[in-house]
Scaffold this active site. Structure first.
Site, PDB file in Angstrom:
ATOM      1  N   HIS A 374       0.818  -1.221   0.000  1.00  0.00           N
ATOM      2  CA  HIS A 374       0.000   0.000   0.000  1.00  0.00           C
ATOM      3  C   HIS A 374       0.850   1.269   0.000  1.00  0.00           C
ATOM      4  CE1 HIS A 374      -3.804   1.851  -0.003  1.00  0.00           C
ATOM      5  NE2 HIS A 374      -4.440   1.022   0.804  1.00  0.00           N
ATOM      6  N   ASP A 378      -2.297   1.988  -4.549  1.00  0.00           N
ATOM      7  CA  ASP A 378      -3.585   2.219  -3.911  1.00  0.00           C
ATOM      8  C   ASP A 378      -4.602   1.192  -4.407  1.00  0.00           C
ATOM      9  OD1 ASP A 378      -2.620   4.384  -2.460  1.00  0.00           O
ATOM     10  OD2 ASP A 378      -3.070   5.788  -4.091  1.00  0.00           O
TER      11      ASP A 378
END
Length: 407
Positions: A374, A378
């Protein structure tokens, strides 16, 4: 007399002692393996530079030992000094090297890689009775088959031996976390500590791919290649990485930079006897499905036999792991650091689904479980990449065409 750890490789001063191959009281011949050690690059056997009897072992498995450290004592009647015998490196599991060794004396164990010794124990094969086909009589993994295959009777070939049972451990015992198992543990802990994982799961209709594989597998088998679903998945992943380049990247934390790669090297997770390793299909985007299938068969076979080459384990930019052959539907795989993504492939199951007209029909469905870093990717990017993989798997004929026609 003292036995000190001899040089084990260029630039290596310290290694981990994985296990002893001899015990106090054992008679040892010159060249016989004494211990198995592991560096960051290879698992190696350290051979005896003497003929005598082991009187004591002075180091514990799992501990670090250094070149020149006295690790064993032995008794011998020989007074002449002997030079240290060369250390034989093996590809069990992260590097491969060949070393000439002295042919074993009658009644002693012949030279063999740790993975070969492990497999021989599993199969109940006495290595002392196996004639090695490698340099200096070294026993190779293929030599074990001859020891298992009894002579044909009345012209009828003997049945193929059953594969060795998987070792799931014994209740009430303790096992040291050493060797490859320790390396895997350290790598997984570091990956989970450093990488904020997030999971993305989607289902994919493989009905057309299942049908096409069924039509092609005999032709591939005739060419000596086993055609599974995995080559198509690797090909689809390679093309999806080209469409979504940010997924084909690594994070350089020291430089605070995201490095987007222009090579598409797809790793495939393989469950080897000593633990999970990830050989790499280099330039997967430039290979057709047949070449990828051949690479998968070769790489997984070498990994399971403990003969994986170091070059085959380096450079991956994305990883595919499959649990479908065992039976799982959904997984949450750990990213193979420093990559930023991995996909887990579940079991293909036949289920009723609705088509575009609202009619129910049978379909072959698989769940694809993605894990992404992450810090770099995204949720929307992960979903876009998942869609790119699924779109290609649902049009498998295009995967057989060269780019740009099959892009």
């Amino acid at each position: 007399m003292d036995f000190a750890l001899p040089p084990v490789g260029e630039g290596l001063l310290e290694v981990e002692l994985v296990r002893w191959l001899v015990s106090p009281g054992d008679a040892v011949k010159r060249g016989q393996p004494l211990m198995e050690v592991m560096s960051d690059k290879a698992t190696m056997e350290v051979p005896a530079a003497f003929t005598g009897t082991v009187s004591a072992t002075l180091a514990e498995p799992g501990g670090k030992i250094t070149v020149g450290q006295v690790v064993m004592r032995y008794d011998t009647g020989a007074s002449a000094a002997t030079a240290p015998a060369p250390v034989a490196a093996t590809a069990a599991p992260v590097a491969a090297a060949k070393a000439d060794v002295t042919a074993p004396a009658v009644g002693t164990l012949p030279p063999a890689a740790p993975s070969v010794r492990h497999m021989a124990r599993k199969l109940g094969v006495d290595l002392a009775r196996v004639r090695g086909s490698g340099p200096g009589g070294r026993v190779l993994i293929d030599d074990l088959a001859g020891a298992l295959r009894p002579a044909a009777a009345n012209g009828v070939p003997a049945a193929k031996p059953a594969p060795p049972a998987v070792d799931y451990g014994r209740p009430g015992t303790r096992t040291k976390l050493v060797g490859l198992r320790r390396k895997i543990a350290e790598h997984m802990v570091e990956a989970k500590r450093a990488i904020p994982h997030y999971a993305y799961v989607d289902e994919c209709d493989l009905t057309d791919l299942v049908r096409m594989r069924g039509q092609l597998k005999e032709s591939f088998y005739g060419q000596g290649v086993k055609l599974t679903y995995l080559p198509f998945i690797v090909k689809a992943v390679a093309r999806a990485l080209k469409e979504i380049p940010i997924v084909n990247s690594t994070l350089d934390e020291a430089a605070n930079e995201i490095v987007l790669h222009d090579k598409y090297h797809v790793g495939i997770a393989v469950a080897a006897p000593n633990g999970l390793i990830v050989p790499v299909i280099h330039d997967a985007d430039q290979k057709d499905v047949a070449a990828i299938a051949s690479d998968i068969e070769r790489l997984s076979g070498e990994a399971r036999a403990g003969r994986a080459k170091l070059d085959d384990l380096k450079g991956g930019t994305f990883t595919v792991t499959s649990v479908g052959n065992i039976g799982g539907l959904i997984s949450t795989p750990i990213i193979n650091s420093p990559e930023v993504g991995i996909v887990g492939v579940g079991k293909v199951t036949k289920r009723p689904v609705y088509d575009a007209a609202g009619n129910v029909k049978p379909a072959d469905i698989v769940f694809l479980s993605f894990s992404f870093d992450h810090r770099v990717l995204d949720g929307a990017i992960g979903a876009a990449f998942g869609n790119a993989v699924i779109r290609r798997l649902q049009n498998p004929a295009a995967l057989l065409l060269p780019e740009p026609y099959g892009g």
